[in-house]
Motif scaffolding. Structure first.
Motif, PDB file in Angstrom:
ATOM      1  N   LEU A   7       0.828  -1.210   0.000  1.00 52.54           N
ATOM      2  CA  LEU A   7       0.000   0.000   0.000  1.00 52.54           C
ATOM      3  C   LEU A   7       0.858   1.254   0.000  1.00 52.54           C
ATOM      4  O   LEU A   7       0.533   2.243  -0.687  1.00 52.54           O
ATOM      5  N   ASN A   8       1.962   1.229   0.741  1.00 62.11           N
ATOM      6  CA  ASN A   8       2.868   2.381   0.724  1.00 62.11           C
ATOM      7  C   ASN A   8       3.418   2.630  -0.678  1.00 62.11           C
ATOM      8  O   ASN A   8       3.520   3.782  -1.117  1.00 62.11           O
ATOM      9  N   THR A   9       3.761   1.562  -1.380  1.00 61.98           N
ATOM     10  CA  THR A   9       4.243   1.689  -2.759  1.00 61.98           C
ATOM     11  C   THR A   9       3.164   2.322  -3.634  1.00 61.98           C
ATOM     12  O   THR A   9       3.439   3.252  -4.410  1.00 61.98           O
ATOM     13  N   LEU A  10       1.936   1.827  -3.520  1.00 61.34           N
ATOM     14  CA  LEU A  10       0.835   2.340  -4.335  1.00 61.34           C
ATOM     15  C   LEU A  10       0.520   3.799  -4.018  1.00 61.34           C
ATOM     16  O   LEU A  10       0.250   4.598  -4.922  1.00 61.34           O
ATOM     17  N   VAL A  11       0.568   4.155  -2.746  1.00 62.53           N
ATOM     18  CA  VAL A  11       0.315   5.542  -2.345  1.00 62.53           C
ATOM     19  C   VAL A  11       1.451   6.441  -2.842  1.00 62.53           C
ATOM     20  O   VAL A  11       1.206   7.527  -3.389  1.00 62.53           O
ATOM     21  N   ASN A  12       2.692   6.000  -2.678  1.00 61.62           N
ATOM     22  CA  ASN A  12       3.842   6.796  -3.127  1.00 61.62           C
ATOM     23  C   ASN A  12       3.836   7.012  -4.634  1.00 61.62           C
ATOM     24  O   ASN A  12       4.325   8.035  -5.120  1.00 61.62           O
ATOM     25  N   ASN A  13       3.292   6.050  -5.378  1.00 57.11           N
ATOM     26  CA  ASN A  13       3.206   6.188  -6.842  1.00 57.11           C
ATOM     27  C   ASN A  13       1.931   6.895  -7.282  1.00 57.11           C
ATOM     28  O   ASN A  13       1.661   6.998  -8.480  1.00 57.11           O
ATOM     29  N   ALA A  14       1.138   7.339  -6.330  1.00 53.84           N
ATOM     30  CA  ALA A  14      -0.115   8.071  -6.572  1.00 53.84           C
ATOM     31  C   ALA A  14      -1.165   7.224  -7.277  1.00 53.84           C
ATOM     32  O   ALA A  14      -2.106   7.757  -7.855  1.00 53.84           O
ATOM     33  N   HIS A  15      -1.038   5.913  -7.221  1.00 53.64           N
ATOM     34  CA  HIS A  15      -2.058   5.052  -7.809  1.00 53.64           C
ATOM     35  C   HIS A  15      -3.223   4.848  -6.841  1.00 53.64           C
ATOM     36  O   HIS A  15      -4.343   4.563  -7.269  1.00 53.64           O
ATOM     37  N   VAL A  16      -2.939   4.975  -5.569  1.00 53.37           N
ATOM     38  CA  VAL A  16      -3.950   4.767  -4.530  1.00 53.37           C
ATOM     39  C   VAL A  16      -3.860   5.933  -3.558  1.00 53.37           C
ATOM     40  O   VAL A  16      -2.791   6.495  -3.337  1.00 53.37           O
ATOM     41  N   GLU A  17      -5.004   6.284  -2.998  1.00 56.69           N
ATOM     42  CA  GLU A  17      -5.018   7.313  -1.950  1.00 56.69           C
ATOM     43  C   GLU A  17      -5.624   6.723  -0.690  1.00 56.69           C
ATOM     44  O   GLU A  17      -6.374   5.745  -0.759  1.00 56.69           O
ATOM     45  N   HIS A  18      -5.263   7.298   0.431  1.00 60.65           N
ATOM     46  CA  HIS A  18      -5.836   6.830   1.695  1.00 60.65           C
ATOM     47  C   HIS A  18      -6.431   8.015   2.420  1.00 60.65           C
ATOM     48  O   HIS A  18      -6.054   9.168   2.192  1.00 60.65           O
ATOM     49  N   PHE A  19      -7.383   7.726   3.273  1.00 60.77           N
ATOM     50  CA  PHE A  19      -8.066   8.779   4.021  1.00 60.77           C
ATOM     51  C   PHE A  19      -8.667   8.177   5.276  1.00 60.77           C
ATOM     52  O   PHE A  19      -8.773   6.958   5.408  1.00 60.77           O
ATOM     53  N   ASN A  20      -9.037   9.035   6.178  1.00 62.84           N
ATOM     54  CA  ASN A  20      -9.720   8.622   7.404  1.00 62.84           C
ATOM     55  C   ASN A  20     -11.107   9.249   7.397  1.00 62.84           C
ATOM     56  O   ASN A  20     -11.288  10.379   6.942  1.00 62.84           O
ATOM     57  N   LYS A  21     -12.060   8.507   7.916  1.00 57.76           N
ATOM     58  CA  LYS A  21     -13.405   9.047   8.066  1.00 57.76           C
ATOM     59  C   LYS A  21     -13.494   9.740   9.421  1.00 57.76           C
ATOM     60  O   LYS A  21     -12.782   9.384  10.363  1.00 57.76           O
ATOM     61  N   ILE A  22     -14.363  10.711   9.490  1.00 57.72           N
ATOM     62  CA  ILE A  22     -14.536  11.453  10.741  1.00 57.72           C
ATOM     63  C   ILE A  22     -14.925  10.483  11.851  1.00 57.72           C
ATOM     64  O   ILE A  22     -15.746   9.595  11.668  1.00 57.72           O
ATOM     65  N   ASP A  23     -14.318  10.652  13.001  1.00 60.57           N
ATOM     66  CA  ASP A  23     -14.581   9.844  14.190  1.00 60.57           C
ATOM     67  C   ASP A  23     -14.186   8.377  14.037  1.00 60.57           C
ATOM     68  O   ASP A  23     -14.714   7.511  14.738  1.00 60.57           O
ATOM     69  N   GLU A  24     -13.283   8.081  13.096  1.00 57.00           N
ATOM     70  CA  GLU A  24     -12.788   6.709  12.943  1.00 57.00           C
ATOM     71  C   GLU A  24     -11.273   6.739  12.860  1.00 57.00           C
ATOM     72  O   GLU A  24     -10.695   7.635  12.270  1.00 57.00           O
ATOM     73  N   ARG A  25     -10.658   5.744  13.437  1.00 55.25           N
ATOM     74  CA  ARG A  25      -9.205   5.638  13.373  1.00 55.25           C
ATOM     75  C   ARG A  25      -8.750   4.843  12.153  1.00 55.25           C
ATOM     76  O   ARG A  25      -7.612   4.943  11.734  1.00 55.25           O
ATOM     77  N   LYS A  26      -9.652   4.050  11.593  1.00 53.04           N
ATOM     78  CA  LYS A  26      -9.296   3.207  10.467  1.00 53.04           C
ATOM     79  C   LYS A  26      -8.912   4.053   9.250  1.00 53.04           C
ATOM     80  O   LYS A  26      -9.505   5.097   8.996  1.00 53.04           O
ATOM     81  N   ARG A  27      -7.920   3.528   8.517  1.00 48.25           N
ATOM     82  CA  ARG A  27      -7.566   4.160   7.240  1.00 48.25           C
ATOM     83  C   ARG A  27      -8.287   3.405   6.137  1.00 48.25           C
ATOM     84  O   ARG A  27      -8.368   2.180   6.152  1.00 48.25           O
ATOM     85  N   TYR A  28      -8.774   4.163   5.187  1.00 46.31           N
ATOM     86  CA  TYR A  28      -9.444   3.594   4.024  1.00 46.31           C
ATOM     87  C   TYR A  28      -8.593   3.861   2.792  1.00 46.31           C
ATOM     88  O   TYR A  28      -7.922   4.900   2.695  1.00 46.31           O
ATOM     89  N   PHE A  29      -8.659   2.931   1.850  1.00 46.43           N
ATOM     90  CA  PHE A  29      -7.870   3.039   0.622  1.00 46.43           C
ATOM     91  C   PHE A  29      -8.799   2.924  -0.582  1.00 46.43           C
ATOM     92  O   PHE A  29      -9.776   2.168  -0.558  1.00 46.43           O
ATOM     93  N   ARG A  30      -8.468   3.679  -1.612  1.00 45.28           N
ATOM     94  CA  ARG A  30      -9.191   3.596  -2.874  1.00 45.28           C
ATOM     95  C   ARG A  30      -8.248   4.022  -3.994  1.00 45.28           C
ATOM     96  O   ARG A  30      -7.221   4.683  -3.753  1.00 45.28           O
ATOM     97  N   VAL A  31      -8.626   3.665  -5.201  1.00 51.55           N
ATOM     98  CA  VAL A  31      -7.833   4.051  -6.361  1.00 51.55           C
ATOM     99  C   VAL A  31      -7.920   5.565  -6.507  1.00 51.55           C
ATOM    100  O   VAL A  31      -8.991   6.160  -6.323  1.00 51.55           O
ATOM    101  N   ASN A  32      -6.801   6.178  -6.813  1.00 55.99           N
ATOM    102  CA  ASN A  32      -6.755   7.612  -7.053  1.00 55.99           C
ATOM    103  C   ASN A  32      -7.738   7.951  -8.171  1.00 55.99           C
ATOM    104  O   ASN A  32      -7.717   7.311  -9.223  1.00 55.99           O
TER     105      ASN A  32
END
Length: 157
Positions: A64-89
């Motif tokens: 996932l770090n590779t995908l995020v660093n290459n801008a193929h995937v982005e990650h985000f957090n939802k309000i009031d949640e600690r979990k990270r979510y991933f989706r295609v850029n």
């Protein structure tokens, strides 16, 4: 059953493509393909990726770090949640076309340099020179078309 088999083959074909295109590890290619096919704009949690792909947390994290660093995937957090979510850029098509355009531009530069080098050699290279000219012309047109398509994609947002 037939539909499931076709989907598995499609998934495997896309994974192999990502391995070749981006020189990704098999797991990184699987994660990228899984996220592409999920089309869940709400994102997929880290734990779900680990579970669905039956991979270790450290391997998934690295991929996932590779995908995020290459801008193929982005990650985000939802309000009031600690979990990270991933989706295609959302700009993944533009990123893919930019990668292809960059490869073609490098190829064109090398072909042009080869053509110049061969021009300094004997007359025996004339047929090769003609073919190289046709090839370079094709690369120029392809690069130009890719640039136009990239601009259309950018303006469609």
């Amino acid at each position: 059953m037939k539909h499931e088999k076709e989907l598995i083959e499609f998934f495997q074909d896309y994974c192999a493509h990502h391995e070749t295109m981006y020189n990704y590890s098999p797991l990184t290619a699987k994660i990228y393909t899984y996220l592409m096919l999920s089309s869940d704009r709400e994102g997929i949690t880290f734990d779900e990726i680990v579970e669905k792909l039956n991979a270790s947390k450290s391997s998934v994290s690295s991929s996932l770090n590779t995908l995020v660093n290459n801008a193929h995937v982005e990650h985000f957090n939802k309000i009031d949640e600690r979990k990270r979510y991933f989706r295609v850029n959302p700009d993944y098509l533009t990123i893919r076309l930019n990668t292809i355009r960059d490869i073609l531009a490098k190829e064109k530069n090398l072909a042009y340099r080869l053509q110049e080098y061969k021009a300094t050699k004997t007359a025996e290279t004339k047929p090769c020179q003609m073919k190289m000219g046709i090839y370079i012309e094709h690369l120029e047109k392809a690069t130009h078309e890719l640039t136009n398509t990239i601009e259309k994609l950018k303006n469609s947002n």
